[in-house]
Design an enzyme around this catalytic site. Structure first.
Site, PDB file in Angstrom:
ATOM      1  CD  GLU A   1      -7.350   3.133  -0.187  1.00  0.00           C
ATOM      2  OE1 GLU A   1      -7.660   3.235  -1.397  1.00  0.00           O
ATOM      3  OE2 GLU A   1      -6.347   2.519   0.219  1.00  0.00           O
TER       4      GLU A   1
ATOM      5  CG  HIS B   1      -4.901  -0.833   3.678  1.00  0.00           C
ATOM      6  ND1 HIS B   1      -5.144  -0.234   2.451  1.00  0.00           N
ATOM      7  CD2 HIS B   1      -4.001  -0.029   4.301  1.00  0.00           C
ATOM      8  CE1 HIS B   1      -4.452   0.863   2.343  1.00  0.00           C
ATOM      9  NE2 HIS B   1      -3.729   1.008   3.451  1.00  0.00           N
ATOM     10  CG  ASN B   2      -7.188  -1.732  -0.739  1.00  0.00           C
ATOM     11  OD1 ASN B   2      -6.222  -1.379  -0.061  1.00  0.00           O
ATOM     12  ND2 ASN B   2      -7.065  -2.052  -1.999  1.00  0.00           N
TER      13      ASN B   2
ATOM     14  CB  SER C   1      -0.915   0.028   1.229  1.00  0.00           C
ATOM     15  OG  SER C   1      -1.651   1.241   1.265  1.00  0.00           O
TER      16      SER C   1
ATOM     17  CE  LYS D   1      -2.793  -2.651  -0.535  1.00  0.00           C
ATOM     18  NZ  LYS D   1      -3.799  -2.430  -1.555  1.00  0.00           N
TER      19      LYS D   1
END
Length: 627
Positions: free
Chosen positions: A357, A353-354, A295, A350
């Protein structure tokens, strides 16, 4: 890069001779490990006794210190038998990425005859055999057959040292190019590959190399075989290509050229389930696989991203010096890269995480809509967001502040951008994973569906004419209330994101460290923030941030503002799905007795699904004939 070159092998293989010749050829210092034995070891060997591992410990540590000290000035050659892996681990401690192993090999009879042909020298076959029995062949070494002449051996070693790369990067899109430059800037010898497509992608790697001086020592290829053969074994190849079937096609293209224990790193946004499938598939073929979340976007990849590797732990140890060096660093100088866990856990976090986000971006979009409704133009919005940095700073807040400043001609650029938000699928995957695991990641799904709604531009235009919105009153809120609503929603967002990770860790037995995950998200990645820094210590005490005393108090203090902002937006027909859902979720998760009893009664009525009773502690299911 300065390196410690260890020449190793059993007694009689010619280590000292080759080491001396190599040092002279490379014009670097030479050291014979035998000269660094302590007096006690010398006395023991002189009396005919063999050294044990305890005897060797201090000697090996001394040679390691010699190497560490020497490579601060220049490369060096050190001769040491180093027959066991644990010996080599001690020798390369703290300098693994600066260590090269030269393994001189030959058959037992070949070395036995060679040693015993020397004048005044005789080695019992039992002693030589014990060395062969002790030898643990290194996985990472330039292996040289001693049948060659000394001149041929030196030529081969020099060729391997000078012309092979330490790390390969496959795929030169935006992220791949930035990672190449990052690796090169950190002194690594790399090979770069991009496919050749006539008339479309021609000499991509070579042209890229010519653009940047830091890539002068890099090797550029558009032929897979040449690319793979340019790498030191075990080969380390990082794939930076589109997720999905493309990864599988690339793996199949690479396989015929790979050797046992070579390592493939998938650095794309792959689905965590596919990562496990690829791990198992490649393991059966003797190839190691690491699924790695990366990232930070283009700038992060160049200057230091947050990296989330998972899968084969031994393989990670082989690539850790590269990934940890190029990663961002936290406030204590530690790399924002850590071995996350087994299987596809790195790709999973991940993905989450997105998802987080998506929400952070949606919240800032909603906040800007509210500030605009309060009469602020883009400059005013930028100034307001700028003032929030002391209490709610994040990378996304910083870039959104900059976005609202940007002008094109006499107008702000943001006003000229079509209001249709794209996505690459990770928000979708996160929502699906939440549903599969039964975790209420409602803010992530809300942010995702807001993007989907935005894409129906033509329908929105049509319906806006048919169903007019009415602003019946002015917004009765302050910018400080908007800030507090934003802070409130961000806490709920982070609760939901880490809750999803925690539940997945339990379900799949990954044993994930939430504090360490938060730590590697404090720099380099898109969701880095001061809140994330606070979570590092909070997760050392709990896996549920809403049980933390300080955050509980913050939520209590911020909730009234969040309620007022959301209610005012509803009354004025302002669209704030993420802010609204944050309130609804907290209300739901803190409700002692929910309306689910009605739903369960309905299910029992039409489907005889049964229900549990509050007044029956046995847990026995009940069914009622409701007619």
């Amino acid at each position: 890069m300065k390196k410690a070159i260890f020449v190793m092998g059993v007694s009689g293989c010619g280590k000292s001779t080759i080491g001396n010749l190599l040092a002279k050829e490379l014009d670097i210092p030479f050291f014979d490990g035998d000269d660094y034995h302590p007096e006690a070891n010398i006395k023991k060997m002189s009396s005919g006794q063999a050294l044990n591992d305890n005897d060797r410990q201090g000697w090996l540590e001394a040679l390691n210190l010699l190497a560490v000290k020497q490579i601060k000035e220049s490369s060096c050659v050190i001769v040491c038998s180093a027959l066991k892996q644990k010996y080599r681990t001690i020798l390369s401690d703290t300098i693994e990425d600066k260590t090269e192993w030269i393994h001189l090999t030959g058959t037992f009879n070949q070395i036995f005859e060679r040693v015993n042909s020397r004048a005044d020298h005789f080695m019992p076959s039992a002693l030589l055999k014990s060395q062969f029995d002790t030898l643990e062949n290194p996985e990472t070494a330039i292996t040289i057959d001693i049948s060659l002449t000394p001149e041929e051996i030196i030529k081969k070693i020099k060729h391997e040292l000078m012309n092979t790369s330490e790390f390969g990067l496959f795929g030169l899109g935006v992220m791949g190019k930035s990672l190449c430059r990052n690796l090169a800037n950190n002194g690594f010898k790399i090979s770069m590959f991009n496919r050749h497509v006539d008339g479309i992608e021609v000499d991509v790697a070579k042209n890229f190399k010519a653009q940047y001086s830091e890539l002068s020592q890099a090797q550029a290829f558009d032929d897979i075989s040449e690319f793979v053969n340019s790498l030191q074994q075990p080969r380390r190849i990082m794939l930076m290509v589109n997720a999905g079937k493309t990864i599988d096609y690339v793996i199949e293209d690479l396989l015929p050229h790979l050797s046992e224990n070579d390592i493939i790193i998938d650095g794309g946004n792959s689905n965590y389930k596919k990562t496990k499938e690829r791990y198992d598939y490649l393991k059966a073929k003797g190839i190691r696989f690491i699924g790695t979340g990366v990232s930070g976007g283009e700038e992060g990849a160049l200057k230091g991203p947050s990296i989330m590797p998972s899968g084969d732990k031994d393989a990670y140890d082989k690539v850790a010096p590269f990934l940890e060096t190029i990663s961002a660093k936290d406030k204590n100088g530690l790399p924002c890269c850590t071995y996350v866990g087994p299987e596809g856990s790195g790709q999973f976090i991940k993905m989450v995480h997105n998802g987080v986000e998506y929400v952070e971006m949606q919240l800032l979009a909603e906040v800007s809509t509210i500030l605009e409704a309060l009469g602020q133009n883009p400059d005013g919005i930028s100034q307001t967001l700028e003032s929030w940095k002391n209490s709610a700073n994040s990378y996304l807040l910083e870039i959104t502040t900059s976005i609202f400043k940007k002008k094109e001609g006499n107008d702000w650029l943001v006003n000229k951008i079509l209001d249709k938000a794209g996505n690459k699928g990770t928000g979708n995957w996160t929502t699906i994973a939440s549903a599969e695991l039964g975790v209420p990641s409602t803010l992530i799904s809300s942010a995702l569906f807001s993007r989907y709604i935005s894409f129906y531009k033509e329908e929105r235009l049509q319906l806006s004419e048919l169903i007019e919105t009415e602003n019946t009153s002015e917004l009765n809120i302050t910018t400080n209330a908007v800030l507090e609503a934003y802070q409130f929603a961000r806490i709920i967002n982070h609760y939901q994101g880490f809750k999803l990770i925690s539940e997945a860790s339990i379900k799949f037995e990954w044993n994930l460290n939430l504090s360490e995950i938060a730590r590697i998200w404090t720099n380099g990645c898109i969701i880095r923030s001061t809140l994330m820094e606070e979570l590092v210590s909070i997760f050392k005490e709990t896996t549920n941030i809403l049980t933390n005393t300080e955050l509980i108090e913050q939520v209590k203090q911020l909730k009234p503002s969040a309620k007022k902002v959301v209610s005012q937006c509803l009354l004025n027909d302002l669209t704030t799905p993420a802010l609204s859902e944050a309130i609804q979720f907290l209300n739901g998760i803190t409700t002692k007795y929910a309306s689910a009893n009605v739903i369960q009664a309905q299910r029992d009525y039409f489907g005889a699904h049964t229900y549990l009773r509050l007044d029956d502690p046995s847990g026995k299911p009940h069914h009622t004939n409701w007619v």
